[in-house]
Design a protein around this motif. Structure first.
Motif, PDB file in Angstrom:
ATOM      1  N   TYR A  24       0.805  -1.212  -0.114  1.00  0.00           N
ATOM      2  CA  TYR A  24       0.047  -0.053  -0.058  1.00  0.00           C
ATOM      3  C   TYR A  24       0.927   1.348   0.013  1.00  0.00           C
ATOM      4  O   TYR A  24       0.576   1.933  -0.826  1.00  0.00           O
ATOM      5  N   ARG A  25       2.014   1.366   0.855  1.00  0.00           N
ATOM      6  CA  ARG A  25       2.927   2.427   0.941  1.00  0.00           C
ATOM      7  C   ARG A  25       3.722   2.715  -0.465  1.00  0.00           C
ATOM      8  O   ARG A  25       3.768   3.926  -0.716  1.00  0.00           O
ATOM      9  N   ALA A  26       3.723   1.753  -0.732  1.00  0.00           N
ATOM     10  CA  ALA A  26       4.636   1.732  -2.433  1.00  0.00           C
ATOM     11  C   ALA A  26       3.518   2.128  -3.564  1.00  0.00           C
ATOM     12  O   ALA A  26       4.275   2.432  -4.638  1.00  0.00           O
ATOM     13  N   GLY A  27       2.318   2.576  -3.325  1.00  0.00           N
ATOM     14  CA  GLY A  27       1.527   2.741  -4.322  1.00  0.00           C
ATOM     15  C   GLY A  27       0.760   1.690  -5.241  1.00  0.00           C
ATOM     16  O   GLY A  27       0.253   2.161  -6.159  1.00  0.00           O
ATOM     17  N   ARG A  28       1.024   0.577  -4.593  1.00  0.00           N
ATOM     18  CA  ARG A  28       0.236  -0.583  -5.382  1.00  0.00           C
ATOM     19  C   ARG A  28      -0.963  -0.986  -5.068  1.00  0.00           C
ATOM     20  O   ARG A  28      -1.602  -1.754  -5.779  1.00  0.00           O
ATOM     21  N   VAL A  29      -1.379  -0.654  -4.102  1.00  0.00           N
ATOM     22  CA  VAL A  29      -2.740  -1.098  -3.500  1.00  0.00           C
ATOM     23  C   VAL A  29      -3.389   0.161  -3.280  1.00  0.00           C
ATOM     24  O   VAL A  29      -3.361   0.908  -2.422  1.00  0.00           O
ATOM     25  N   PRO A  30      -4.470   0.289  -4.126  1.00  0.00           N
ATOM     26  CA  PRO A  30      -5.622   1.589  -3.923  1.00  0.00           C
ATOM     27  C   PRO A  30      -6.555   1.094  -2.918  1.00  0.00           C
ATOM     28  O   PRO A  30      -7.114   2.152  -2.309  1.00  0.00           O
ATOM     29  N   GLY A  31      -6.691   0.067  -2.272  1.00  0.00           N
ATOM     30  CA  GLY A  31      -7.650  -0.193  -1.299  1.00  0.00           C
ATOM     31  C   GLY A  31      -7.632  -1.727  -0.885  1.00  0.00           C
ATOM     32  O   GLY A  31      -7.126  -2.342  -1.369  1.00  0.00           O
ATOM     33  N   VAL A  32      -7.822  -2.096   0.503  1.00  0.00           N
ATOM     34  CA  VAL A  32      -7.908  -3.081   1.066  1.00  0.00           C
ATOM     35  C   VAL A  32      -9.373  -3.429   1.440  1.00  0.00           C
ATOM     36  O   VAL A  32     -10.219  -2.696   2.126  1.00  0.00           O
ATOM     37  N   VAL A  33      -9.889  -4.643   1.110  1.00  0.00           N
ATOM     38  CA  VAL A  33     -11.335  -4.896   1.386  1.00  0.00           C
ATOM     39  C   VAL A  33     -11.007  -6.199   2.372  1.00  0.00           C
ATOM     40  O   VAL A  33     -10.173  -7.182   2.266  1.00  0.00           O
ATOM     41  N   THR A  34     -11.656  -6.034   3.504  1.00  0.00           N
ATOM     42  CA  THR A  34     -11.680  -7.195   4.643  1.00  0.00           C
ATOM     43  C   THR A  34     -12.832  -7.474   4.983  1.00  0.00           C
ATOM     44  O   THR A  34     -13.940  -6.705   5.208  1.00  0.00           O
ATOM     45  N   GLN A  35     -12.929  -8.670   5.489  1.00  0.00           N
ATOM     46  CA  GLN A  35     -13.909  -9.238   6.059  1.00  0.00           C
ATOM     47  C   GLN A  35     -13.792  -9.153   7.835  1.00  0.00           C
ATOM     48  O   GLN A  35     -14.818  -9.613   8.428  1.00  0.00           O
ATOM     49  N   ASN A  36     -12.693  -8.749   8.021  1.00  0.00           N
ATOM     50  CA  ASN A  36     -12.308  -8.862   9.462  1.00  0.00           C
ATOM     51  C   ASN A  36     -12.842  -7.549  10.174  1.00  0.00           C
ATOM     52  O   ASN A  36     -12.953  -6.478   9.589  1.00  0.00           O
ATOM     53  N   ILE A  37     -13.069  -7.744  11.423  1.00  0.00           N
ATOM     54  CA  ILE A  37     -13.578  -6.657  12.423  1.00  0.00           C
ATOM     55  C   ILE A  37     -12.539  -6.246  13.383  1.00  0.00           C
ATOM     56  O   ILE A  37     -12.905  -5.417  14.251  1.00  0.00           O
ATOM     57  N   ASP A  38     -11.453  -6.475  13.260  1.00  0.00           N
ATOM     58  CA  ASP A  38     -10.379  -6.393  14.399  1.00  0.00           C
ATOM     59  C   ASP A  38      -9.422  -4.995  14.326  1.00  0.00           C
ATOM     60  O   ASP A  38      -8.809  -4.846  15.435  1.00  0.00           O
ATOM     61  N   ASN A  39      -9.743  -4.272  13.328  1.00  0.00           N
ATOM     62  CA  ASN A  39      -8.910  -2.989  13.230  1.00  0.00           C
ATOM     63  C   ASN A  39      -7.449  -3.167  12.955  1.00  0.00           C
ATOM     64  O   ASN A  39      -6.668  -1.979  13.185  1.00  0.00           O
ATOM     65  N   LEU A  40      -7.217  -4.267  12.599  1.00  0.00           N
ATOM     66  CA  LEU A  40      -5.616  -4.428  12.261  1.00  0.00           C
ATOM     67  C   LEU A  40      -5.061  -3.942  11.092  1.00  0.00           C
ATOM     68  O   LEU A  40      -3.795  -3.549  11.156  1.00  0.00           O
ATOM     69  N   HIS A  41      -5.881  -3.760  10.353  1.00  0.00           N
ATOM     70  CA  HIS A  41      -5.384  -3.093   8.905  1.00  0.00           C
ATOM     71  C   HIS A  41      -4.915  -1.536   9.079  1.00  0.00           C
ATOM     72  O   HIS A  41      -3.886  -1.414   8.714  1.00  0.00           O
ATOM     73  N   PRO A  42      -5.765  -0.957   9.804  1.00  0.00           N
ATOM     74  CA  PRO A  42      -5.426   0.557   9.932  1.00  0.00           C
ATOM     75  C   PRO A  42      -4.020   0.686  10.956  1.00  0.00           C
ATOM     76  O   PRO A  42      -3.157   1.311  10.733  1.00  0.00           O
ATOM     77  N   MET A  43      -3.833   0.022  11.760  1.00  0.00           N
ATOM     78  CA  MET A  43      -2.883  -0.359  12.620  1.00  0.00           C
ATOM     79  C   MET A  43      -1.587  -0.746  11.965  1.00  0.00           C
ATOM     80  O   MET A  43      -0.551  -0.480  12.459  1.00  0.00           O
ATOM     81  N   SER A  44      -1.667  -1.475  10.956  1.00  0.00           N
ATOM     82  CA  SER A  44      -0.534  -1.889  10.247  1.00  0.00           C
ATOM     83  C   SER A  44      -0.155  -0.882   9.375  1.00  0.00           C
ATOM     84  O   SER A  44       1.140  -0.645   8.692  1.00  0.00           O
ATOM     85  N   GLY A  45      -0.795   0.604   9.059  1.00  0.00           N
ATOM     86  CA  GLY A  45      -0.303   1.723   8.342  1.00  0.00           C
ATOM     87  C   GLY A  45      -1.084   1.763   6.980  1.00  0.00           C
ATOM     88  O   GLY A  45      -0.921   2.864   6.436  1.00  0.00           O
ATOM     89  N   VAL A  46      -2.464   1.330   6.795  1.00  0.00           N
ATOM     90  CA  VAL A  46      -3.280   1.598   5.775  1.00  0.00           C
ATOM     91  C   VAL A  46      -4.298   2.521   6.194  1.00  0.00           C
ATOM     92  O   VAL A  46      -4.856   2.342   7.385  1.00  0.00           O
ATOM     93  N   ALA A  47      -4.286   3.573   5.447  1.00  0.00           N
ATOM     94  CA  ALA A  47      -5.159   4.782   5.692  1.00  0.00           C
ATOM     95  C   ALA A  47      -6.607   4.023   6.151  1.00  0.00           C
ATOM     96  O   ALA A  47      -7.108   3.417   5.005  1.00  0.00           O
ATOM     97  N   PRO A  48      -7.307   4.625   7.111  1.00  0.00           N
ATOM     98  CA  PRO A  48      -8.617   4.116   7.247  1.00  0.00           C
ATOM     99  C   PRO A  48      -9.556   4.090   6.019  1.00  0.00           C
ATOM    100  O   PRO A  48     -10.481   3.589   5.609  1.00  0.00           O
ATOM    101  N   HIS A  49      -9.367   5.538   5.287  1.00  0.00           N
ATOM    102  CA  HIS A  49     -10.459   5.713   4.287  1.00  0.00           C
ATOM    103  C   HIS A  49     -10.007   4.808   3.153  1.00  0.00           C
ATOM    104  O   HIS A  49     -10.883   4.843   1.988  1.00  0.00           O
TER     105      HIS A  49
END
Length: 253
Positions: free
Chosen positions: A95-120
């Motif tokens: 994501y930080r390298a500009g390769r990922v425009p967005g992450v789609v998740t079934q998870n409810i644990d909030n770990l993707h924003p904690m990893s550095g992906v912008a919540p939006h």
């Protein structure tokens, strides 16, 4: 192709990632088990201990709401202590390298924003368990004050100031899927050239249909999951190794 060993899997992943311009990760519970969060269906998973409480039951029964809040607070320490695993960190690197425009998740644990992906840039198909909302007016509530009142008031389930029912911001069985999130997920899948399905059993619909949208739109499909899925035959690469081991080489600090 099913990768025969970890080295083959990593080499295949690297080739597909290097060739892709728009990579969309689609993640399920399996990516978070390394972080200490149990999944739902496997032996020892959350649903082997407690029957899920359907949405209509939650709305209709104060006792069902009381039990749902008891369960949520009983696992609070698990969610509070969890940190992103290697899979989360690898996807955040892409994501930080500009390769990922967005992450789609079934998870409810909030770990993707904690990893550095912008919540939006995160599409949460099944919501988020780290806060609550009113089912009527949409008012957001933090869990700390709710827990304090719950414990002081004899485990009385919380209500909103508007009189509505308060529920963790997750999607329960029988509850309508969030239309905006589904639309965004479908758009991301349709426009990507590589979809990485990571840690999902791909059995919960309609979310499970997102990888197929990508494949039918011309994208390559990679499935990284310990157990076989019904979609393996459609994948360009199937990785059944440990998720953290498979994705660790893609972590960039």
């Amino acid at each position: 192709m099913i990768a025969s060993d970890l080295d083959t899997a990593i080499a295949g992943l690297r080739d597909l990632i290097d060739d892709a311009q728009r990579i969309v990760p689609f993640t399920g519970a399996g990516i978070s088990t390394e972080s200490g969060i149990p999944d739902f269906r496997s032996p020892g998973g959350l649903w082997t201990h407690n029957r899920p409480i359907p949405f209509d039951e939650y709305v209709a029964s104060a006792e069902a709401r009381r039990e749902a809040w008891r369960r949520r607070f009983n696992i609070e320490a698990t969610f509070a202590q969890a940190k992103p695993g290697r899979g989360h960190l690898a996807l955040a690197s892409l994501y930080r390298a500009g390769r990922v425009p967005g992450v789609v998740t079934q998870n409810i644990d909030n770990l993707h924003p904690m990893s550095g992906v912008a919540p939006h840039d995160i599409v949460e198909l099944h919501g988020n368990t780290t806060y609550a909302t009113c089912l009527d007016c949409g008012q957001r509530y933090e869990l700390g004050p709710i827990r304090s009142r719950f414990e002081v008031n004899g485990e009385e389930p919380p209500d909103c100031d508007c009189g509505g029912i308060v529920k963790t911001a997750t999607i329960s069985f029988g509850q309508a899927m969030p239309e905006d999130a589904m639309r965004r997920a479908q758009q991301l899948a349709s426009a990507c050239d590589l979809l990485l399905a990571v840690g999902s059993s791909l059995v919960v619909w309609p979310a499970a249909g997102i990888p197929l949208i990508a494949k039918r739109s011309g994208a390559k499909l990679v499935i990284i999951n310990r157990e076989p899925t019904e979609f393996d035959e459609f994948a360009d690469l199937v990785v059944r190794n440990d998720i953290g081991d498979a994705l660790a080489p893609f972590i960039r600090h």
